[in-house]
Design an enzyme around this catalytic site. Structure first.
Site, PDB file in Angstrom:
ATOM      1  N   ASP A 243      32.736  40.944  36.776  1.00 60.27           N
ATOM      2  CA  ASP A 243      33.289  41.265  35.457  1.00 60.27           C
ATOM      3  C   ASP A 243      33.407  42.763  35.198  1.00 60.27           C
ATOM      4  O   ASP A 243      33.416  43.201  34.042  1.00 60.27           O
ATOM      5  CB  ASP A 243      32.455  40.612  34.339  1.00 60.27           C
ATOM      6  N   GLU A 244      33.521  43.558  36.256  1.00 54.40           N
ATOM      7  CA  GLU A 244      33.608  45.008  36.063  1.00 54.40           C
ATOM      8  C   GLU A 244      34.859  45.613  36.694  1.00 54.40           C
ATOM      9  O   GLU A 244      34.954  46.829  36.851  1.00 54.40           O
ATOM     10  CB  GLU A 244      32.346  45.692  36.602  1.00 54.40           C
TER      11      GLU A 244
END
Length: 298
Positions: A243-244
């Protein structure tokens, strides 16, 4: 011929002599002039142009150009070959795509179908001009929906214990269908670094929170416990860091103390659908350039 196929054919006919050029390089004098001269010398007309620099002295320059030229199909190899000398001169990262080559997209899904539905409806209406070549899912839930659109549906059960075996089958299918873009429409499985490496900056995910807040699982529960007044959704490229990856699009919706965790989830689905559809549309239209862990969206 279906209405969707008719719309695609109309688009291809209308844009058969157009191409897009995306460029990023160290900012310096002469970039736009050299590209414009190149297009002029190759009998191409600039239809649309957008540019941005992070800093005009020591920054990075970004450019998106749509251009048209008669019989561009016959010039494709020559245009790419001849442009390389300019790319070398200015140390460019670049790609040139031709609109007569429709991008081929694969959608990955699980049980929740709201994002998958949105993509299919947008595609059916002609707002996602891509070839949705197949849908891969670790649940049978979406088969009837997907096949009603005439799109192949591949059910491949998946869990962390058989992840390598599953990804091998998925990669086989992606190669068979010659896929350019992968869209994770709430596909609830983590991809391995090996899988991600095969399609760098070509896997788009939708995360059901406004990143960087509430990374990982159960974001609505944690948002509820925190008493937030806004919830959102984030569409981003997939990288090895969960999620980055570079963010493409985000949006929010208001909530208040009356809303339960389920209310937050329902409202979140509305945002997830539209955010993912916009991100996919921009990627298909070559509007997104990755810079470090950010994106430039024209």
């Amino acid at each position: 011929m279906s209405s969707t196929n008719q719309q695609i054919q109309q688009y291809l006919t209308k844009n058969e002599d157009k191409a897009r050029l995306l460029v990023s390089c160290p900012d310096q004098p002469g970039i736009v002039s050299s590209i414009s001269k190149f297009l002029y010398e190759h009998e191409a007309n600039i239809v649309e142009s957008s540019q941005y620099t992070t800093d005009h002295v020591e920054g990075t320059f970004f450019l998106r150009i749509v251009f048209a030229s008669n019989n561009i199909k016959d010039k494709e190899t020559m245009l790419k070959r001849d442009f390389q000398s300019i790319a070398d001169q200015f140390d460019m990262n670049w790609r040139m795509s031709f609109l007569h080559n429709l991008k081929r997209t694969a959608i990955f899904a699980s049980k929740e179908l709201h994002c998958l539905r949105e993509l299919l409806y947008e595609w059916e209406s002609g707002d996602l001009m891509t070839d949705i070549s197949l849908v891969i899912s670790n649940h049978e839930t979406g088969r009837e929906l997907v096949e009603s659109f005439g799109i192949p549906f591949h059910y491949i059960p998946a869990n962390k214990d058989i992840r390598n075996e599953v990804e091998a089958k998925q990669l086989e299918l992606l190669e068979e269908y010659k896929i350019d873009l992968i869209v994770l429409a709430r596909y609830m499985q983590i991809l391995t670094p090996k899988f991600v490496a095969t399609h760098p900056s070509s896997i788009i995910n939708i995360h059901h929170s406004f990143l960087p807040a509430f990374i990982g699982a159960s974001p609505h529960k944690r948002a509820y416990q925190r008493g937030v007044k806004l919830i959102g959704a984030t569409s981003h490229y997939v990288t090895d860091d969960l999620d980055e990856g570079p963010i493409i699009e985000q949006d929010v919706i208001r909530v208040d103390h009356r809303n339960s965790v389920n209310d937050l989830k329902k409202k979140g689905r509305l945002i997830e659908r539209s955010v993912l559809a916009r991100a996919v549309k921009w990627e298909i239209e070559d509007r997104v350039l990755v810079h470090e862990n950010k994106t430039i969206v024209f």
